[in-house]
Each structure stands twice: as C-alpha cells, then as structure tokens.
Design an enzyme around this catalytic site. Structure first.
Site, PDB file in Angstrom:
ATOM      1  N   GLU A 127       0.802  -1.242   0.000  1.00 14.25           N
ATOM      2  CA  GLU A 127       0.000   0.000   0.000  1.00 14.25           C
ATOM      3  C   GLU A 127       0.830   1.284   0.000  1.00 14.25           C
ATOM      4  OE1 GLU A 127      -2.766  -0.306   3.281  1.00 14.25           O
ATOM      5  OE2 GLU A 127      -3.786  -2.022   2.404  1.00 14.25           O
ATOM      6  N   ASN A 170       2.106  -5.283  -3.116  1.00 10.29           N
ATOM      7  CA  ASN A 170       0.699  -5.585  -2.831  1.00 10.29           C
ATOM      8  C   ASN A 170      -0.075  -4.294  -2.566  1.00 10.29           C
ATOM      9  OD1 ASN A 170      -1.264  -7.766  -2.164  1.00 10.29           O
ATOM     10  ND2 ASN A 170      -1.196  -6.928  -0.073  1.00 10.29           N
ATOM     11  N   HIS A 206     -10.479  -6.283  -2.110  1.00 15.39           N
ATOM     12  CA  HIS A 206     -11.549  -6.084  -1.123  1.00 15.39           C
ATOM     13  C   HIS A 206     -12.686  -5.361  -1.837  1.00 15.39           C
ATOM     14  CE1 HIS A 206      -9.075  -7.345   2.234  1.00 15.39           C
ATOM     15  NE2 HIS A 206      -8.124  -6.507   1.876  1.00 15.39           N
ATOM     16  N   GLU A 235      -6.155 -10.827  -0.963  1.00 12.56           N
ATOM     17  CA  GLU A 235      -6.974 -10.581   0.242  1.00 12.56           C
ATOM     18  C   GLU A 235      -8.450 -10.530  -0.119  1.00 12.56           C
ATOM     19  OE1 GLU A 235      -5.538  -7.169   2.455  1.00 12.56           O
ATOM     20  OE2 GLU A 235      -3.446  -7.673   2.052  1.00 12.56           O
TER      21      GLU A 235
END
Ligand code: XIL
Length: 302
Positions: A127, A170, A206, A235
């Site tokens: 991130e 990621n 997500h 995720e």
C-alpha cells in the site's frame, strides 16, 4: 475436486486464506482450514508491530504457530508484510532518515532470514500509493524520509535475504485499470527495465457495493502479467450475500484462471464471524462454517 485447494491445484494454482493464530484452537476453524485451503497468509502476525515491537527485538511466537501448522499440513505460506505504513510500531516513525533506512533493511533481513525457505511469496511493500487520480505515493515514514527509492531498496534487500522467495508488491484499489493501478504499473515496468528484483504483484481485491469487481479486472491482471511478473489475488473478500455475491466471486476466479500468470487466490478469512469487516458477510463460509452460495460458485468456477 471437492475442495477449494484441490480444485485450484488441478488448475496449477493455490487457494489460500488469511489465518489468525488465536483461532487455531477452535476445532471447526481448523478443520475447515485443513480441508479446504492449501495456502495461508498470517492475518496480522507477520506485521511489523507483531514481529518487532521494540527495535531489534523480534517475537516470532504467533507467526511461527501459523507457519508450523501450514508446514505440517503441506500448505504454502504467503508472508505479509515487511514494509507498510500501518500496524507500524511508533518507534519506527520516530527515527531519523539514516536510522529508518537501517531499521527497514534490518527488519527485512531478520524476518526473511528467520523464515527462509518457508515462504512462497512475500509482500515486501504494501500500500505505498495513494487512492484517487494523482497516482502519487502515499505519505508514510518511509516515503517522507527516504523518498521514492525506499521501495526499490526494500526489494533489493529482500532478494539478498531470501533469493528463493517470490517478492511481491501488494495494494488495494488497483484491481481495475485506474490512476492508482497505472502508477503501480509504471513502477513495475520501470523495475523490470532496470533489473530491480520484483516477481509478483498482489491485488488485495476487497470488494463491496461502492467498489465492486471491476469489469476490466482480468484485463488489468493480464497487463501486469505481460510485464513479466506473476499476479496473485491476495486478500479477496466481497460484501453481500446470495446470488449476487456468488456471481462476483465466480467472476474473480474466472479472471484469475484466464491469466496464466495468475498463480493463486487468497480469501481474507475463513468464516464471516471473524472477518475484519466486522458487521459484514464477505467470505465463503457463514458464522457457523456452513458453505455459502459464494463457496459453491468458487468451487464450480475452479
Ligand atoms: C487487516 C486485518 O484483517 C485486521 O485484523 C487488522 O485489524 C487490520 O488489518 N489490507 C491489508 C491487510 O494489507 O493487512 C489488512 O488486514 C486489510 C487491508
């Protein structure tokens, strides 16, 4: 095949889940994990605040429990995550640039050495980009004190620490083609051009009604794969229920299977009752470990 892991394996992929060490004493949690999944990601136990709460003093107890459980069952392990602005102990944010650089490199080296040979892929940096249209880096102690080069430095340090682990970048909101994913794409392209070690890009995935599965999800995975990196869905969770949730899950699985370098899918938890989306129902098993329509849709799509 009759389980997620076995069905994915028939397609040359893994199907994983986030796991929390404090649930490993619950029999239904463990039996569902052992039956259905062939890869795990520690949900919080490998984050900086968990592993190195004070400088150069490492606590691997909870993360080791997950890794030994996985190893004894022949499951792969994803390492998550070495360098991230969140769940970062306050001692790190207080360091000078020089100290921060050595603390970052020491953290990567110590942790990757401890788990050397046991982790198939590491989220080296998590991130680092902002949401929205700017494509800019996110403010963090690493970005603000070390500048743009911190990501490259982290990946070089990681390669030296465990040359056999796949090294991933990621992020979230990078699942479709947009300004943020374009910025990550440019970074990966630049890394490949200059020989900076990077092997994979993780797409957190997500999803919810405000941020549904993008129609260009597969195309976005493919353009990254075409740069010469593996892609992984790292995720996955999708808010909702019933048929619409099931269809969204099915679309994600189909997108991954259509991209030969999409090597695996990880859902962000086993059961709705322990989802980080505390009031939601975004996972494949309900709070009583019953298989949801989303589960059947995934198994059918695999
Ligand atoms: C979440 C965990 O699921 C929660 O238990 C914790 O309180 C916060 O972090 N992006 C990531 C994950 O990379 O590490 C986050 O996990 C979810 C968002």
């Amino acid at each position: 095949a009759s389980t997620l892991g076995a069905a994915a394996a028939e397609k040359g992929r893994y199907f994983g889940t986030a796991v929390a060490a404090n649930h490993l004493g619950e029999s239904q949690y463990v039996s569902t994990l052992n039956t259905e999944f062939n890869s795990v990601t520690p949900e919080n136990e490998m984050k900086w605040d968990a592993l190195e709460p004070t400088r150069n003093s490492f606590n691997y107890t909870s993360a080791d429990r997950i890794v030994s459980h996985a190893q004894s069952r022949g499951m792969k392990v994803r390492g998550h995550t070495l360098v991230w602005h969140s769940q970062l102990p306050s001692w790190v944010s207080g360091l000078s640039a020089t100290d921060l650089r050595s603390a970052m490199n020491n953290h990567i080296t110590q942790v990757m050495t401890h788990y050397k040979g046991k982790i198939h892929s590491w989220d080296v940096v998590n991130e680092a980009f902002q949401d929205g249209s700017s494509g800019a880096r996110r403010s963090s102690p690493f970005q603000d004190k070390l500048g743009n080069g911190f990501i490259e430095e982290a990946f070089r340090t990681a390669r030296a620490a465990d040359p056999n682990a796949k090294l991933c970048y990621n992020d979230y909101n990078t699942d479709g083609v947009n300004a943020k994913s374009n910025a990550v794409y440019s970074m990966v392209k630049d890394f490949k051009a200059r020989g900076v070690p990077i092997d994979c890009v993780g797409f957190q995935s997500h999803f919810n009604s405000a941020s549904p599965v993008p129609s260009d999800f597969q195309a976005n995975l493919q353009r990254f794969a075409d740069l010469g990196v593996d892609v992984q869905i790292t995720e996955l969770d999708i808010e909702g229920s019933g048929t619409s949730q099931a269809n969204s899950y099915s679309n994600v699985v189909k997108a991954c299977l259509a991209v030969s370098r999409c090597t695996g899918i990880t859902v962000w938890g086993i059961t709705d009752k322990y989802s980080w989306r505390s009031s939601g129902t975004p996972l494949l098993f309900d709070g009583n470990y019953n298989k949801k329509p989303a589960y059947t849709a995934v198994l059918t799509a695999l």
